[in-house]
Design a protein around this motif. Structure first.
Motif, short mmCIF file in Angstrom:
data_model
loop_
_atom_site.label_atom_id
_atom_site.label_comp_id
_atom_site.label_asym_id
_atom_site.label_seq_id
_atom_site.Cartn_x
_atom_site.Cartn_y
_atom_site.Cartn_z
N THR A 266 0.61 -1.40 0.07
CA THR A 266 -0.11 0.12 0.10
C THR A 266 1.07 1.33 -0.10
O THR A 266 0.33 2.38 -0.17
CB THR A 266 -0.85 -0.07 1.38
OG1 THR A 266 -0.14 -0.21 2.19
CG2 THR A 266 -1.76 -1.03 1.10
N SER A 267 2.05 1.06 0.01
CA SER A 267 3.14 2.21 -0.06
C SER A 267 3.54 2.37 -1.56
O SER A 267 2.91 1.75 -2.33
CB SER A 267 4.30 2.01 0.52
OG SER A 267 5.10 0.95 0.21
N GLN A 268 4.25 3.02 -2.01
CA GLN A 268 4.66 3.17 -3.33
C GLN A 268 5.67 1.83 -3.59
O GLN A 268 6.13 1.35 -2.43
CB GLN A 268 5.55 4.39 -3.64
CG GLN A 268 6.78 4.48 -2.73
CD GLN A 268 6.38 5.81 -1.85
OE1 GLN A 268 5.25 5.73 -1.02
NE2 GLN A 268 7.12 6.77 -1.32
N ILE A 269 5.81 1.04 -4.68
CA ILE A 269 6.04 0.08 -4.69
C ILE A 269 7.75 0.19 -4.72
O ILE A 269 8.46 -1.18 -4.64
CB ILE A 269 5.74 -0.96 -6.03
CG1 ILE A 269 6.46 0.11 -7.33
CG2 ILE A 269 4.42 -0.87 -6.12
CD1 ILE A 269 6.15 -0.63 -8.65
N ASN A 270 8.30 1.13 -4.82
CA ASN A 270 9.84 1.22 -4.63
C ASN A 270 10.25 1.80 -3.29
O ASN A 270 11.21 2.13 -3.04
CB ASN A 270 10.49 1.98 -5.54
CG ASN A 270 9.68 3.37 -5.91
OD1 ASN A 270 8.75 3.59 -5.35
ND2 ASN A 270 10.31 4.48 -6.29
N HIS A 271 9.15 1.53 -2.40
CA HIS A 271 9.74 2.11 -0.78
C HIS A 271 10.50 0.98 -0.08
O HIS A 271 10.71 0.11 -0.93
CB HIS A 271 8.23 2.31 -0.17
CG HIS A 271 8.29 3.14 1.12
ND1 HIS A 271 8.20 2.76 2.17
CD2 HIS A 271 8.37 4.46 1.07
CE1 HIS A 271 8.27 3.93 3.12
NE2 HIS A 271 8.28 4.76 2.47
N ALA A 272 10.53 1.12 1.11
CA ALA A 272 11.74 0.40 1.86
C ALA A 272 11.39 -1.00 1.88
O ALA A 272 12.62 -1.68 1.30
CB ALA A 272 12.10 0.84 2.93
N THR A 273 10.38 -1.45 2.19
CA THR A 273 10.32 -3.10 2.52
C THR A 273 10.20 -3.74 0.83
O THR A 273 10.72 -4.49 0.62
CB THR A 273 8.83 -3.11 2.93
OG1 THR A 273 9.03 -2.56 4.34
CG2 THR A 273 8.76 -4.36 3.07
N PRO A 274 9.27 -3.36 0.07
CA PRO A 274 9.26 -4.02 -1.23
C PRO A 274 10.64 -3.81 -1.87
O PRO A 274 11.10 -4.72 -2.77
CB PRO A 274 8.21 -3.25 -2.06
CG PRO A 274 8.06 -2.12 -1.44
CD PRO A 274 8.23 -2.25 0.02
N ALA A 275 11.35 -2.44 -1.93
CA ALA A 275 12.64 -2.55 -2.58
C ALA A 275 13.83 -3.52 -1.88
O ALA A 275 14.42 -3.98 -2.71
CB ALA A 275 12.95 -1.10 -2.45
N SER A 276 13.44 -3.73 -0.77
CA SER A 276 14.67 -4.67 -0.21
C SER A 276 14.55 -5.98 -0.38
O SER A 276 15.28 -6.88 -0.42
CB SER A 276 14.40 -4.49 1.38
OG SER A 276 14.68 -3.27 1.89
N PHE A 277 13.38 -6.41 -0.98
CA PHE A 277 13.08 -7.90 -1.78
C PHE A 277 13.46 -7.84 -3.06
O PHE A 277 13.85 -8.91 -3.41
CB PHE A 277 11.58 -8.18 -1.43
CG PHE A 277 11.42 -8.71 -0.05
CD1 PHE A 277 11.34 -10.06 0.49
CD2 PHE A 277 11.26 -7.98 1.17
CE1 PHE A 277 11.11 -10.50 1.52
CE2 PHE A 277 11.08 -8.49 2.22
CZ PHE A 277 10.91 -9.63 2.69
N GLY A 278 13.38 -6.78 -4.06
CA GLY A 278 13.54 -6.59 -5.21
C GLY A 278 14.60 -5.93 -5.82
O GLY A 278 14.63 -5.69 -7.11
#
Length: 431
Positions: free
Chosen positions: A126-138
């Motif tokens: 629900t954040s931007q998809i390049n925020h900290a959590t999703p970015a740290s996986f991808g």
């Protein structure tokens, strides 16, 4: 033990592990969701007409607790980037790091290993998809603040000639449609379906690569969304696109539990928790029909120091939070241009404000909504008897929830790095 017996035991253990290796892994992060949030949600969701306090999906799935500290040169309190990197790589790092170790070197993530194995991969947040959590996986970057570079990496970096992510759902127009580069058009040219309205998700052909961006940055609050929820829709759509014979890895994040905690906003906190709970209830049923799937749920840290009870009255009253017609942020925005704010505030908050509460709103003069947001949140805190200790993160352990194939391996207390290490083991032992 004799050598042959030792060998036999190793073979049996390896076989047992292979038999519990999941085809699909769904990792869910409740950003900022410390144990006080799940406890408060139980009371918020309780049916007051019954004698007991009913259990929630969090109670049914609880299996353990995790410590969250970053690399010790940073200290004891983690940010989302360092903790998400620990959850994705099994490696401790510094605050702000995206998929890199303490020396700023890229480290393989569980999502990337899944992609290397031929599984599909996705993120739904629900954040931007390049925020900290999703970015740290991808992705991999020395700083979570490098939003444009992280977004670029989703297109530029390949694994075995393929994009790292098959499905990307969340916010982020600002970073994907820029003057210097239009990543949306590039993904469309590469074969991705693109939608920019969450209601369009059901129209996308199942199994196709999908980019869905629904806001400039983060998505609207749950309280400001249709039916006061959007994570269930993202979850269902992502899985629909990812299901295939080779399996998949999906990261889901209830991103704005954390944002509500930073804002000391108990109204939005409980709405965000409900959004997540409904998604998890759907996933519970999904696992019944898909027994080859592992669901792991945890938090990266706790935010706000939420206290269920703020004084010696020994009470907490969530009933004042249940009739909000909009988020406190949105209510504040609507009150900005109004001089006498009592009637509209009472309507949007779902209860009649007292003279003192109306006065606390009317005296505020500001050209931005933050002071009004704070005042509205204070009214809700006083009504519900909610306390907060900080607008930042705290160092408390966070819950672990799990169900499905291999879920028994997440029981008890473990460091957050062990969660990732266990998923690596399960991925590598797929038949």
């Amino acid at each position: 033990m004799k050598p042959i017996a030792t060998l036999l035991l190793a073979v049996l253990c390896q076989s047992a592990l292979a038999n519990t290796a999941p085809q699909n892994i769904i990792m869910v992060v409740g950003d900022g969701m410390g144990p006080s949030f799940t406890t408060a949600y139980r009371m918020y969701a309780d049916d007051p007409s019954t004698a007991e306090v009913e259990e929630t999906v969090f109670d049914r799935l609880l299996v353990g607790m995790a410590s969250t500290h970053p690399d010790m040169e940073t200290g004891y309190i983690t940010d989302s980037a360092a903790s998400a990197t620990a959850l994705s790589t099994g490696v401790k790092t510094y605050n702000g790091a995206i998929g890199v170790d303490a020396n700023k070197q890229p480290v393989q993530t569980v999502l990337e290993l899944a992609k290397m194995q031929g599984r599909k991969t996705g993120i739904a947040v629900t954040s931007q998809i390049n925020h900290a959590t999703p970015a740290s996986f991808g992705a991999h970057n020395e700083s979570r603040q490098n939003y444009d570079k992280i977004a670029d990496g989703y297109f530029d970096v390949k694994i075995n000639g393929q994009f790292v992510l098959d499905v990307m759902l969340g916010g982020g127009w600002q970073y994907f449609i820029r003057d210097d580069r239009n990543l949306v058009e590039q993904f469309k040219a590469a074969g991705y379906e693109y939608v920019d309205d969450i209601t369009q998700l059901d129209t996308v052909k199942a199994g196709t690569p999908l980019l869905g961006l629904f806001a400039d940055k983060g998505m609207p609050w749950a309280l400001d969304s249709a039916n006061h929820m959007r994570l269930p829709a993202l979850t269902k759509a992502a899985i629909r696109q990812l299901e295939n014979d080779q399996g998949y890895f999906l990261l889901i994040e209830a991103s704005q539990v954390d944002w509500a905690g930073h804002g000391n906003d108990i109204g939005s906190s409980m709405a965000e928790m409900h959004d997540l709970a409904v998604a998890l209830e759907w996933l519970e049923q999904y696992l019944v029909k898909n027994p080859d799937t592992l669901l792991v749920v945890t938090a990266d840290h706790s935010t706000g120091g939420l206290s269920i009870g703020a004084n010696d009255n020994y009470s907490w009253s969530p009933k004042w939070l249940k009739n909000l017609k909009a988020s406190p942020v949105e209510i504040a925005t609507q009150l900005m241009t109004i001089k006498n704010r009592g009637a509209l505030a009472s309507d949007l908050m779902g209860f009649e404000l007292t003279t003192e509460e109306v006065s606390s709103l009317n005296v505020i003069e500001s050209d931005e909504p933050r002071p009004l947001h704070n005042a509205i949140s204070k009214i809700l805190d006083n009504r519900s008897n909610t306390g907060w200790t900080t607008t930042g993160h705290t160092g408390v352990d966070v819950p672990i929830f799990a169900k499905g194939v291999g879920s028994e391996r997440f029981r008890g207390h473990m460091d957050n790095t062990r969660i990732a290490q266990t998923m690596f083991e399960l991925l590598r032992n797929k038949k």
